[in-house]
Design a protein around this motif. Structure first.
Motif, PDB file in Angstrom:
ATOM      1  N   THR A  91       0.838  -1.196   0.000  1.00 20.97           N
ATOM      2  CA  THR A  91       0.000   0.000   0.000  1.00 20.97           C
ATOM      3  C   THR A  91       0.872   1.245   0.000  1.00 20.97           C
ATOM      4  N   ILE A  92       0.555   2.170  -0.875  1.00 19.80           N
ATOM      5  CA  ILE A  92       1.352   3.383  -1.036  1.00 19.80           C
ATOM      6  C   ILE A  92       0.466   4.609  -0.857  1.00 19.80           C
ATOM      7  N   ASN A  93       1.011   5.652  -0.257  1.00 19.58           N
ATOM      8  CA  ASN A  93       0.285   6.910  -0.130  1.00 19.58           C
ATOM      9  C   ASN A  93       0.190   7.555  -1.501  1.00 19.58           C
ATOM     10  N   ASN A  94      -1.018   7.566  -2.068  1.00 21.77           N
ATOM     11  CA  ASN A  94      -1.196   8.059  -3.427  1.00 21.77           C
ATOM     12  C   ASN A  94      -1.113   9.570  -3.533  1.00 21.77           C
ATOM     13  N   ARG A  95      -1.360  10.273  -2.438  1.00 24.01           N
ATOM     14  CA  ARG A  95      -1.346  11.736  -2.478  1.00 24.01           C
ATOM     15  C   ARG A  95      -0.124  12.252  -1.726  1.00 24.01           C
ATOM     16  N   LYS A  96       1.043  12.003  -2.277  1.00 19.36           N
ATOM     17  CA  LYS A  96       2.273  12.388  -1.592  1.00 19.36           C
ATOM     18  C   LYS A  96       2.902  13.643  -2.177  1.00 19.36           C
ATOM     19  N   ASN A  97       2.480  14.038  -3.372  1.00 21.23           N
ATOM     20  CA  ASN A  97       3.054  15.224  -4.003  1.00 21.23           C
ATOM     21  C   ASN A  97       2.219  16.458  -3.661  1.00 21.23           C
ATOM     22  N   VAL A  98       2.201  16.795  -2.382  1.00 18.79           N
ATOM     23  CA  VAL A  98       1.395  17.914  -1.915  1.00 18.79           C
ATOM     24  C   VAL A  98       2.026  19.228  -2.366  1.00 18.79           C
ATOM     25  N   ILE A  99       1.201  20.134  -2.868  1.00 12.39           N
ATOM     26  CA  ILE A  99       1.670  21.452  -3.276  1.00 12.39           C
ATOM     27  C   ILE A  99       1.834  22.298  -2.018  1.00 12.39           C
ATOM     28  N   VAL A 100       2.975  22.940  -1.863  1.00  9.61           N
ATOM     29  CA  VAL A 100       3.251  23.687  -0.634  1.00  9.61           C
ATOM     30  C   VAL A 100       3.159  25.183  -0.900  1.00  9.61           C
ATOM     31  N   LYS A 101       3.035  25.935   0.179  1.00 13.24           N
ATOM     32  CA  LYS A 101       2.911  27.393   0.090  1.00 13.24           C
ATOM     33  C   LYS A 101       4.106  27.987  -0.641  1.00 13.24           C
ATOM     34  N   GLY A 102       3.808  28.924  -1.526  1.00  6.93           N
ATOM     35  CA  GLY A 102       4.862  29.590  -2.278  1.00  6.93           C
ATOM     36  C   GLY A 102       5.180  28.936  -3.606  1.00  6.93           C
ATOM     37  N   GLU A 103       4.706  27.714  -3.804  1.00  3.69           N
ATOM     38  CA  GLU A 103       4.936  27.025  -5.068  1.00  3.69           C
ATOM     39  C   GLU A 103       3.932  27.483  -6.124  1.00  3.69           C
ATOM     40  N   LEU A 104       4.357  27.410  -7.386  1.00  2.00           N
ATOM     41  CA  LEU A 104       3.457  27.690  -8.487  1.00  2.00           C
ATOM     42  C   LEU A 104       2.423  26.573  -8.550  1.00  2.00           C
ATOM     43  N   PHE A 105       1.148  26.939  -8.525  1.00  5.31           N
ATOM     44  CA  PHE A 105       0.098  25.926  -8.550  1.00  5.31           C
ATOM     45  C   PHE A 105      -0.022  25.374  -9.969  1.00  5.31           C
ATOM     46  N   PRO A 106      -0.144  24.048 -10.124  1.00  5.64           N
ATOM     47  CA  PRO A 106      -0.205  23.458 -11.465  1.00  5.64           C
ATOM     48  C   PRO A 106      -1.378  23.984 -12.284  1.00  5.64           C
ATOM     49  N   ASN A 107      -1.126  24.207 -13.548  1.00  7.30           N
ATOM     50  CA  ASN A 107      -2.189  24.671 -14.428  1.00  7.30           C
ATOM     51  C   ASN A 107      -3.270  23.611 -14.565  1.00  7.30           C
ATOM     52  N   PHE A 108      -4.492  24.037 -14.786  1.00  3.05           N
ATOM     53  CA  PHE A 108      -5.577  23.104 -15.082  1.00  3.05           C
ATOM     54  C   PHE A 108      -6.539  23.766 -16.056  1.00  3.05           C
ATOM     55  N   ILE A 109      -7.236  22.939 -16.798  1.00  2.12           N
ATOM     56  CA  ILE A 109      -8.301  23.389 -17.689  1.00  2.12           C
ATOM     57  C   ILE A 109      -9.536  22.574 -17.336  1.00  2.12           C
ATOM     58  N   ALA A 110     -10.587  23.242 -16.883  1.00  2.00           N
ATOM     59  CA  ALA A 110     -11.788  22.538 -16.429  1.00  2.00           C
ATOM     60  C   ALA A 110     -13.028  23.186 -17.033  1.00  2.00           C
ATOM     61  N   GLN A 111     -14.081  22.390 -17.141  1.00  2.00           N
ATOM     62  CA  GLN A 111     -15.339  22.886 -17.705  1.00  2.00           C
ATOM     63  C   GLN A 111     -16.413  22.944 -16.630  1.00  2.00           C
ATOM     64  N   THR A 112     -17.107  24.071 -16.555  1.00  2.00           N
ATOM     65  CA  THR A 112     -18.131  24.263 -15.545  1.00  2.00           C
ATOM     66  C   THR A 112     -19.435  23.579 -15.961  1.00  2.00           C
ATOM     67  N   ILE A 113     -20.400  23.575 -15.050  1.00  6.35           N
ATOM     68  CA  ILE A 113     -21.707  22.987 -15.377  1.00  6.35           C
ATOM     69  C   ILE A 113     -22.427  23.819 -16.436  1.00  6.35           C
ATOM     70  N   ASN A 114     -21.960  25.039 -16.639  1.00  3.74           N
ATOM     71  CA  ASN A 114     -22.530  25.905 -17.681  1.00  3.74           C
ATOM     72  C   ASN A 114     -21.717  25.866 -18.968  1.00  3.74           C
ATOM     73  N   LYS A 115     -20.817  24.868 -19.061  1.00  2.58           N
ATOM     74  CA  LYS A 115     -20.028  24.618 -20.273  1.00  2.58           C
ATOM     75  C   LYS A 115     -19.002  25.707 -20.554  1.00  2.58           C
ATOM     76  N   ARG A 116     -18.591  26.442 -19.531  1.00  2.00           N
ATOM     77  CA  ARG A 116     -17.522  27.422 -19.700  1.00  2.00           C
ATOM     78  C   ARG A 116     -16.197  26.778 -19.317  1.00  2.00           C
ATOM     79  N   LYS A 117     -15.169  27.058 -20.097  1.00  2.00           N
ATOM     80  CA  LYS A 117     -13.851  26.515 -19.790  1.00  2.00           C
ATOM     81  C   LYS A 117     -13.068  27.510 -18.942  1.00  2.00           C
ATOM     82  N   ILE A 118     -12.415  26.970 -17.923  1.00  2.00           N
ATOM     83  CA  ILE A 118     -11.590  27.789 -17.041  1.00  2.00           C
ATOM     84  C   ILE A 118     -10.163  27.246 -17.100  1.00  2.00           C
ATOM     85  N   GLU A 119      -9.210  28.136 -17.381  1.00  2.00           N
ATOM     86  CA  GLU A 119      -7.799  27.752 -17.383  1.00  2.00           C
ATOM     87  C   GLU A 119      -7.066  28.613 -16.354  1.00  2.00           C
TER      88      GLU A 119
END
Length: 235
Positions: A91-119
């Motif tokens: 068994t391995i801790n799957n969430r080990k790459n925790v983003i820490v304060k001061g780090e650049l947050f990883p980019n994401f592209i997501a779609q809302t329930i209203n079909k708008r894309k957010i990057e």
């Protein structure tokens, strides 16, 4: 991310089963069903793609097989990596790459329930509030905290130019529309956000994150009273 073929995680009952057509599915109690794409399965050590028939044989011979999911910027699975090492079944801790304060947050592209894309990268210059929730129609959705955050945003002058607020729900679009009944909220709502939660190593629900105008993580907030948006905004 690595998973055993049978595992319980994050309040979801997850099972992988084989149907007669050899399709593997993972069934979530939140009504989300994810089909594993056999064209995306690779040997982690060699980098070579594993054929569907070969993978089915591997699973048959190794019921404790773990899959490592490589989640893309859009929250979808890019690859499933198979570790065939005999020592890979612990068994391995799957969430080990925790983003820490001061780090650049990883980019994401997501779609809302209203079909708008957010990057995220296109939101530079704004304070970004990310809220991670599980089910939109259950007690885990803390409406009072959302109202508190909305009140903080409403106090900001020219709020639309300075603040972007987003909720990632594990629930599907229909459940969110039924469960999220807060009117005039500043939050954009993202359905089926479980992969994003895993990608960003979120283990506590709800979790509230603030990202600064330069795209760096400011803080994880357990208590909304500690959040002062006006102090974070550069005039």
């Amino acid at each position: 991310m690595k998973k055993k073929i049978l595992i319980t995680i994050l309040f979801f009952t997850v099972s992988i089963t084989f149907g007669q057509d050899k399709i593997i599915t993972r069934k979530f109690t939140t009504t989300q069903v994810e089909k594993i794409d056999f064209t995306k399965i690779y040997n982690k050590k060699t980098g070579k793609k594993i054929k569907k028939d070969d993978f089915i044989k591997i699973v048959g011979n190794n019921p404790n097989l773990q899959l490592e999911e490589i989640i893309g910027v859009d929250g979808k699975i890019d690859k499933y990596l198979v570790n065939l090492s005999k020592k890979s079944n612990s068994t391995i801790n799957n969430r080990k790459n925790v983003i820490v304060k001061g780090e650049l947050f990883p980019n994401f592209i997501a779609q809302t329930i209203n079909k708008r894309k957010i990057e995220l990268n296109k939101l530079r210059g704004k304070i970004v509030i990310l809220r991670f929730e599980l089910e939109a129609n259950s007690f885990r959705f803390k409406k009072q905290e959302i109202k508190q955050i909305d009140n903080l945003i409403n106090k900001v002058k020219n709020k639309r130019e300075k603040v972007k607020a987003i909720i990632f729900f594990a629930s599907n679009e229909l459940d969110i529309k039924k469960g999220f009944d807060l009117t005039n909220s500043n939050f954009e709502l993202i359905p089926n956000g479980l992969n994003f939660q895993e990608k960003f190593s979120i283990t506590r629900f709800p979790t509230t994150i603030v990202i600064d105008e330069n795209g760096k993580l400011v803080e994880y907030y357990n208590f909304i009273d500690d959040m002062n948006l006006n102090n974070l905004i550069t005039e």
